[in-house]
Enzyme design. Structure first.
Site, PDB file in Angstrom:
ATOM      1  CG  MET B  75      -1.978  -1.152   1.147  1.00 47.03           C
ATOM      2  SD  MET B  75      -2.974  -1.220  -0.388  1.00 47.03           S
ATOM      3  CE  MET B  75      -2.653  -2.926  -0.918  1.00 47.03           C
ATOM      4  CB  CYS B  76       4.477   1.986  -0.128  1.00 41.25           C
ATOM      5  SG  CYS B  76       5.028   1.981   1.579  1.00 41.25           S
ATOM      6  CG  ASP B 128      23.938 -12.442   0.572  1.00 43.82           C
ATOM      7  OD1 ASP B 128      23.738 -13.663   0.553  1.00 43.82           O
ATOM      8  OD2 ASP B 128      24.406 -11.822  -0.398  1.00 43.82           O
TER       9      ASP B 128
END
Lengths: 165, 165, 165, 165, 165, 165
Positions: B75-76, B128
């Site tokens: 919803m941004c 990572d």
């Protein structure tokens, strides 16, 4: 190319070559949580948040983010994951929602980053859906719980073995 | 369209209409941290991690992720951010790296999610780059530190005011 | 550059220059429907589809697709939409779900394509969530219902005025 | 994790695990059409549309969209398709253009959604290229025509067998 | 935050803050070329390349890439470009195709990178479409030809002024 | 479908079907260079450019772009590359930086385009990071150096064999 001065090679970023790694079934489970005010948590579990169904939106966002991992994390390999799921465990005592994501793949490298990314984006989505009520929410404890498959074999987070989580 | 049965409208997801909101200078600062073994932290600050320069890669990943926020968070609103920066504060005592991201915009809605996303993806990238050494790293304390601009005005995280962070 | 042979310029693709167009509030509403077996429709409205909540997933997919329109449609301008919403109107008589999407923007070009893309991707998502039950579903009648704002002014689909839809 | 209250699991979205499915050659063919005014159709087939070559642009958009399917449809698996093609069949009698897309893959899940997405985005692109002439165009009849490969085997749309299309 | 050891700040990547820059009409024109065998060039201009219409595909790829610039170039600001166009000038004497891209924006920062990216991706697409005939094609001379708008004002490439190009 | 008028099929774009091609280890190496003023080159090799570490940013951008190749080049197949690396060779005599990218894959089609895209985007990133100093930089000589694997076997660029590069 010996008429060029090579740069010092320390610290050069590399996408590790996984071409020689075996093709195995791999699974990773990651966890995390988001802490909020008790009234925000109640609105989420009552499904009365003005912007819509918070957890269903966060679940979809987490699953879609797992598929976008290699676009976000620069050295991650693109992977065709075969499964992704995200679950939520609201706890009114600690006023948190625990988040757990599981991702699977049959391939040459692990899916830890995909599971961690799914948890992170699910948590960010909960924040976004509720931020008009509660800007002080805190996302914590994002970690790898378990992984299986591949050369390094099984991994279970030490503290998880403690029964702490 | 009165010959259709409307679904119950509770819980329907909406991208809030910001069309009527004022166009102001908006800034958000978010923070978080990642905890690791002392030897992993030393390898990062010595820039001796095999995969490459960890913090420079994480910084770039965080900035690029700020630009991808509206693709990740359902919803941004899509936004043309005017500035994004990510900083790292390694601490050998607590064996953590604190991460801080600042994002700015001249527009109709805030950039909290962009700053929080930058911190999250920078932390995931550190994970990572170092996961072959240390799979038990934990990302914590991702929160909004400050925001300014817009109708809701200034926000400073309560605990930040405590001098706790 | 007169020593080059120009290609015939007919049929050359252009992203139309909207730089001189006025910055106005623009809204577009698009509709469409998907037809399925009565039992598939019942499973959707009972929320008993094995893959999960069909309409909530389709709504989110439609809203996210509105934001991706300029990546999908080659000559569409990138736009910062200020609102997007998708609604569903299941009808057990015709065994269809009508889909309606509304998108708003304050800008130099219209949002018809964003609304039409939201409807299309919402429909495709319904197909995807139910295809193990019903591969013969048909998506039809995707059209622009209304638009307002901009030089060309108001548009209302002729057949919509007929009260046919 | 038994100190957490599990949410009701009904209606939870899942990306189905295809890890155990066989790796076979899979093909899907999808169709659809777009109806317009006769003069709009004539401009397309005469290649005199101001914005450029409509069908070539729509073809490329459809092929590129097939590659983006798993970014658009939340529960679709990312796939490395081995072939995608889109064809157009203008018909001046019905004033429509029929669209057909074919997608192939050697993998663990079908490519129906990729073919349907290619048809949908090709149709939307035709709309976009011609909308300054004709805002009332209608996209209809998007459906799966055939699929082969995988456990569920051959599928041919019933109405297609009727010779109706 | 004074209990943290700051990293050395030299060499830290930043997305420059353009928030204070003026909102002006900006245009950039970039050029480049691709050299190939005479027979490959003839196949392109005869439109007899097996994979399809080379220049139309390259034009669309260049325009779409202009829209993706901020996803590709880490420190580029996301921008809503108002126009993008790509043109080709085949020259049988030098056996090259000159490529020119023009991009416009009304905004706070220039569109040089968008124009250069459009040229680069158009050239790469020509390579891709023809590589089964000619793997030794060379892409050269990608440069900014002109820009206007913004504080730094007009720029015209020096060698362009020489009439050399 | 014989009641439709087929379009002329010449010049239709196709994503070539690689389904029947053998699955082999494939590697491609591409090169290119960027020319700049001696003082710009000195700032890069001294790591004193205001926007940050130019070559590390360009390296990451090149690697990430290799993963985005099939989104940029319309007819490229999506691929799960197993390795990508980018190296830089600054030369103060010619005032250029030579760029070399290597990409590997175990799959059904080659990775030439991925290597060429990595070089192109690394060069564009160098331009972007330094453009406030030097707008007249020129990117040249982007070409395939070597490829191995696949039916067409080994390829080494002719001029590379000349020892010219």
């Amino acid at each position: 190319m010996n008429d060029f001065t090579h740069l010092d090679e320390e610290g050069r970023v590399r996408m590790v070559d996984v071409g020689g790694k075996e093709n195995t079934e791999r699974t990773a489970v990651a966890g995390g949580n988001i802490r909020m005010t008790p009234s925000t948590l109640k609105q989420i579990t009552d499904n009365s948040v003005k912007k819509g169904n918070v957890l269903e939106t966060a679940r979809i966002a987490g699953i879609m983010a797992a598929k976008k991992t290699s676009e976000l994390i620069p050295m991650c390999h693109p992977l065709n994951i075969t499964h992704a799921g995200v679950d939520f465990y609201p706890d009114h005592v600690s006023s948190t929602i625990a988040i757990e994501a599981k991702v699977s793949l049959s391939g040459q490298t692990g899916v830890e980053m995909e599971a961690l990314t799914a948890v992170s984006v699910a948590a960010l989505t909960i924040y976004d859906m509720c931020k008009s009520y509660d800007k002080a929410m805190i996302i914590s404890d994002i970690h790898l719980k378990k992984k299986s498959g591949g050369k390094s074999g099984e991994f279970t987070a030490p503290r998880y073995l403690d029964g702490k989580h």
